[in-house]
Every structure is written in C-alpha cells, then in structure tokens.
Scaffold this motif. Sequence first.
Motif, mmCIF file in Angstrom:
data_model
loop_
_atom_site.group_PDB
_atom_site.id
_atom_site.type_symbol
_atom_site.label_atom_id
_atom_site.label_comp_id
_atom_site.label_asym_id
_atom_site.label_seq_id
_atom_site.Cartn_x
_atom_site.Cartn_y
_atom_site.Cartn_z
ATOM 1 N N MET A 51 -0.938 -6.025 5.845
ATOM 2 C CA MET A 51 0.488 -5.816 6.062
ATOM 3 C C MET A 51 0.833 -6.354 7.436
ATOM 4 N N ALA A 52 1.789 -7.262 7.486
ATOM 5 C CA ALA A 52 2.227 -7.835 8.756
ATOM 6 C C ALA A 52 3.226 -6.911 9.441
ATOM 7 N N SER A 53 3.583 -7.262 10.668
ATOM 8 C CA SER A 53 4.493 -6.418 11.435
ATOM 9 C C SER A 53 5.867 -6.316 10.796
ATOM 10 N N ASP A 54 6.243 -7.313 9.985
ATOM 11 C CA ASP A 54 7.548 -7.267 9.323
ATOM 12 C C ASP A 54 7.491 -6.520 7.998
ATOM 13 N N GLY A 55 6.318 -5.966 7.672
ATOM 14 C CA GLY A 55 6.178 -5.202 6.438
ATOM 15 C C GLY A 55 5.742 -6.016 5.234
ATOM 16 N N SER A 56 5.636 -7.317 5.390
ATOM 17 C CA SER A 56 5.191 -8.139 4.267
ATOM 18 C C SER A 56 3.725 -7.860 3.981
ATOM 19 N N THR A 57 3.366 -7.922 2.700
ATOM 20 C CA THR A 57 2.009 -7.576 2.283
ATOM 21 C C THR A 57 1.343 -8.733 1.553
ATOM 22 N N ASN A 58 0.023 -8.664 1.546
ATOM 23 C CA ASN A 58 -0.789 -9.665 0.865
ATOM 24 C C ASN A 58 -1.987 -8.946 0.263
ATOM 25 N N TYR A 59 -2.323 -9.307 -0.978
ATOM 26 C CA TYR A 59 -3.419 -8.639 -1.675
ATOM 27 C C TYR A 59 -4.397 -9.657 -2.249
ATOM 28 N N ALA A 60 -5.654 -9.264 -2.292
ATOM 29 C CA ALA A 60 -6.631 -10.062 -3.023
ATOM 30 C C ALA A 60 -6.254 -10.035 -4.501
ATOM 31 N N ASP A 61 -6.497 -11.125 -5.191
ATOM 32 C CA ASP A 61 -6.145 -11.193 -6.613
ATOM 33 C C ASP A 61 -6.814 -10.072 -7.403
ATOM 34 N N SER A 62 -8.008 -9.703 -6.996
ATOM 35 C CA SER A 62 -8.774 -8.705 -7.749
ATOM 36 C C SER A 62 -8.177 -7.300 -7.684
ATOM 37 N N VAL A 63 -7.278 -7.058 -6.730
ATOM 38 C CA VAL A 63 -6.712 -5.709 -6.584
ATOM 39 C C VAL A 63 -5.214 -5.665 -6.802
ATOM 40 N N LYS A 64 -4.590 -6.811 -7.025
ATOM 41 C CA LYS A 64 -3.129 -6.838 -7.225
ATOM 42 C C LYS A 64 -2.737 -5.959 -8.396
ATOM 43 N N GLY A 65 -1.689 -5.176 -8.177
ATOM 44 C CA GLY A 65 -1.208 -4.282 -9.224
ATOM 45 C C GLY A 65 -1.944 -2.954 -9.292
ATOM 46 N N ARG A 66 -3.048 -2.838 -8.553
ATOM 47 C CA ARG A 66 -3.817 -1.583 -8.570
ATOM 48 C C ARG A 66 -3.839 -0.909 -7.196
ATOM 49 N N PHE A 67 -3.876 -1.694 -6.142
ATOM 50 C CA PHE A 67 -3.949 -1.171 -4.776
ATOM 51 C C PHE A 67 -2.614 -1.375 -4.080
ATOM 52 N N THR A 68 -2.277 -0.446 -3.189
ATOM 53 C CA THR A 68 -1.061 -0.561 -2.389
ATOM 54 C C THR A 68 -1.367 -0.202 -0.946
ATOM 55 N N ILE A 69 -1.008 -1.102 -0.037
ATOM 56 C CA ILE A 69 -1.165 -0.835 1.396
ATOM 57 C C ILE A 69 0.172 -0.358 1.935
ATOM 58 N N SER A 70 0.122 0.635 2.805
ATOM 59 C CA SER A 70 1.351 1.142 3.410
ATOM 60 C C SER A 70 1.046 1.607 4.830
ATOM 61 N N ARG A 71 2.129 1.958 5.510
ATOM 62 C CA ARG A 71 1.999 2.316 6.918
ATOM 63 C C ARG A 71 2.792 3.565 7.194
ATOM 64 N N ASP A 72 2.157 4.511 7.853
ATOM 65 C CA ASP A 72 2.843 5.700 8.363
ATOM 66 C C ASP A 72 3.011 5.478 9.860
ATOM 67 N N ALA A 73 4.139 4.886 10.229
ATOM 68 C CA ALA A 73 4.332 4.489 11.616
ATOM 69 C C ALA A 73 4.352 5.688 12.552
ATOM 70 N N ALA A 74 4.870 6.801 12.076
ATOM 71 C CA ALA A 74 4.986 7.985 12.942
ATOM 72 C C ALA A 74 3.622 8.498 13.384
ATOM 73 N N HIS A 75 2.610 8.231 12.553
ATOM 74 C CA HIS A 75 1.275 8.726 12.852
ATOM 75 C C HIS A 75 0.272 7.603 13.099
ATOM 76 N N ASN A 76 0.785 6.384 13.297
ATOM 77 C CA ASN A 76 -0.090 5.228 13.563
ATOM 78 C C ASN A 76 -1.217 5.132 12.539
ATOM 79 N N THR A 77 -0.831 5.273 11.277
ATOM 80 C CA THR A 77 -1.815 5.340 10.203
ATOM 81 C C THR A 77 -1.588 4.245 9.176
ATOM 82 N N ASN A 78 -2.681 3.679 8.736
ATOM 83 C CA ASN A 78 -2.718 2.643 7.713
ATOM 84 C C ASN A 78 -3.291 3.282 6.459
ATOM 85 N N ILE A 79 -2.627 3.113 5.326
ATOM 86 C CA ILE A 79 -3.031 3.784 4.101
ATOM 87 C C ILE A 79 -3.298 2.756 3.006
ATOM 88 N N LEU A 80 -4.353 2.984 2.243
ATOM 89 C CA LEU A 80 -4.634 2.164 1.064
ATOM 90 C C LEU A 80 -4.734 3.082 -0.144
#
Length: 121
Positions: A51-80
């Motif tokens: 996930m880039a600073s602008d919120g854009s995301t990129n996924y490996a083909d093998s996980v597209k549609g199954r995995f989601t990356i997100s960000r909890d900015a308030a807690h400086n946390t990266n979630i998969l």
Amino acid sequence: QVQLVETGGDLVQPGGSLRLSCAASGSRFSINAMGWFRQAPGKERELVATMASDGSTNYADSVKGRFTISRDAAHNTNILQMNSLKPEDTAVYYCKMTIRNYSDYVVRDYWGQGTQVTVSS
C-alpha cells in the motif's frame, strides 16, 4: 528508533481466514508505504501486497481477491486480512514499512520479525 511487531500467525485449515497485524512503535516518525512479503521453505521471499502513501494497493496474482491490505493510521498499524487460505499460502510472513524518522529526516525500510502462517488440514 522504530520497531515493527507482527502478530496473528497461526495454524488454520484450508478455506479459513487469518488477520495479520504489524504495529510500528517509536518516536517522531511517519509511515510512507507499507507491505507484506512471505517466504516459504526453500523459496525466495516474495511480495504479497503493498500500500502506497496515497492508499493505492498492489497484490500478487496468487492472492488477488483473497487478501486485503489495510492501514490503521491512528495506531501506526499495517493489516493483512487473509481469506480462503490455501496450503500454498503457508510461509513466514514479514511486514515492511517505509518510514521517515524525524530525528534525522531519513527515509528507511523497516522489517517485522516474521510470523508463521500454516495452512493445513
């Protein structure tokens, strides 16, 4: 100094779900980009999602549609969020953050310690 701590790895059955978290701690920093990588036994580390600073995301083909990356900015946390897990998803998962430290304004990459995900019946 910034540290990343990962949590959430576990043993799960095929078709199950897991949520990995990666929390950054330290003083006076900002997160530019974040991502998840994984390394299976005998294989090279590979990109899973970013996930880039602008919120854009990129996924490996093998996980597209199954995995989601997100960000909890308030807690400086990266979630998969990983759904519909398959045995081939078994690996050690590493989080990575590109961070600007305000003590010297230098941008560096930081890595988590890794967390084991095992998908097996």
